[in-house]
Design an enzyme around this catalytic site. Structure first.
Site, PDB file in Angstrom:
ATOM      1  N   ASP A  41       0.772  -1.151   0.044  1.00 43.48           N
ATOM      2  CA  ASP A  41      -0.041   0.011   0.130  1.00 43.48           C
ATOM      3  C   ASP A  41       0.796   1.333  -0.077  1.00 43.48           C
ATOM      4  O   ASP A  41       0.456   2.412  -0.119  1.00 43.48           O
ATOM      5  CB  ASP A  41      -0.988   0.012   1.107  1.00 43.48           C
ATOM      6  N   GLU A 179       9.185  -4.047   9.899  1.00 38.39           N
ATOM      7  CA  GLU A 179       9.564  -2.770   9.339  1.00 38.39           C
ATOM      8  C   GLU A 179      10.150  -1.829  10.477  1.00 38.39           C
ATOM      9  O   GLU A 179       9.537  -1.614  11.422  1.00 38.39           O
ATOM     10  CB  GLU A 179       8.467  -2.089   8.794  1.00 38.39           C
TER      11      GLU A 179
HETATM   12  O1  KIV Z   1       3.538  -1.211   1.619  1.00 40.28           O
HETATM   13  C1  KIV Z   1       4.892  -1.557   1.409  1.00 40.28           C
HETATM   14  O2  KIV Z   1       5.513  -1.243   0.390  1.00 40.28           O
HETATM   15  C2  KIV Z   1       5.157  -2.484   2.582  1.00 40.28           C
HETATM   16  C3  KIV Z   1       6.690  -2.530   2.820  1.00 40.28           C
HETATM   17  C4  KIV Z   1       7.303  -1.544   3.300  1.00 40.28           C
HETATM   18  C5  KIV Z   1       6.929  -3.857   3.432  1.00 40.28           C
HETATM   19  O3  KIV Z   1       4.396  -2.706   3.511  1.00 40.28           O
END
Ligand code: KIV
Length: 264
Positions: A41, A179
């Site tokens: 997202d 993260e």
């Molecule tokens: O939305 C995204 O790109 C993510 C990554 C940072 C793992 O959740």
């Protein structure tokens, strides 16, 4: 690639995942050897230009997921469930996760959060939809976290994240994204759970790493997080290409004879 193979990689082979949001990027990732693609997202930031991930909708994410699957049909494609597409009720979560799988060809979904989403994860897994968890800095909680902040500095936060990892594993996630958390915490989580951890900004001891497409490619000159690495400066390359196009059109050097259609 499938969830069984991904789980079996823990402790044997480092997992590499990238985000992608469109068919050509997915094709490039696949051709380069990537087997797992996350349609994050983060599209809200990288593609749609929002300042956080909250505004992206189910419909927009469905367009991105379907495009990625068309670009890399054999890749394991994980659809990130957007803000409020799964939190409202288990029924809505199942319906929306089902749309990604049934209508867009996703192989799994990703949900952000800890103990508060355990019931939702169980429901999806029970009905055959594999779930990837996401702990640490969870961008959909940016307002309650209080901005973009590394997680796990204080003891209580560390303990809570460790407990959440355990709970998500018990609920049935096949892998966990970690993260922006302290490296020692990511190491502890990785040692504690039996499913693979895939880190972004969480140090060297995760079972795998994920980076955002636009960060790898150096596309956004205004956003360079400390944890990301750009392997090319696509921003400069693209600006240079457009400048050359402008220049050639203005000088009358483009189009050339080989670019035009005319009777022989
Ligand atoms: O939305 C995204 O790109 C993510 C990554 C940072 C793992 O959740």
């Amino acid at each position: 690639m499938n969830v069984r193979k991904i789980k079996a990689m823990k402790g044997k082979e480092r997992i590499v995942m990238v985000t992608a949001y469109d068919a050509p990027s997915a094709r490039i990732a696949w051709d380069a050897g990537i087997k797992i693609i996350l349609v994050g997202d983060s599209a809200a930031n990288t593609v749609l230009g929002y300042s956080n991930t909250l505004p992206v909708t189910m419909e927009e994410m469905m367009t991105f997921v379907a495009a990625v699957k068309r670009g890399a049909p054999d890749a394991f494609v994980i659809a990130d469930m957007p803000f409020l597409s799964y939190q409202v009720s288990e029924e809505e979560a199942l319906k929306n996760a089902g749309k990604f799988v049934k209508e867009c060809g996703a192989d799994a979904v990703k949900l952000e959060g800890g103990r508060e989403i355990v019931g939702i994860i169980r429901k999806l897994v029970d009905f055959g939809i594999p779930v990837m968890g996401h702990l640490g800095f969870t961008p959909q909680y940016v307002h309650t976290i209080g901005g973009y902040r590394v997680r796990g500095k204080e003891r209580e936060e560390k303990e809570r994240i460790l407990e959440d990892a355990q709970l998500l594993e018990e609920a049935g996630v096949f892998a966990l994204v970690l993260e922006m958390m302290m490296e020692d915490l990511a190491k502890l989580v990785t040692e504690q759970v039996s499913v693979p951890t895939i880190g972004i900004g969480s140090g060297r001891y995760c079972d795998g790493q994920v980076l955002v497409w636009h960060d790898i490619m150096g596309i956004n000159p205004d956003f360079k997080p400390r944890f990301a690495k750009s392997y090319v400066n696509l921003y400069e390359i693209c600006v240079e290409a457009i400048k050359q196009f402008i220049d050639e059109v203005r000088k009358g050097d483009f189009p050339e004879e080989k670019h035009v259609f005319k009777e022989k």
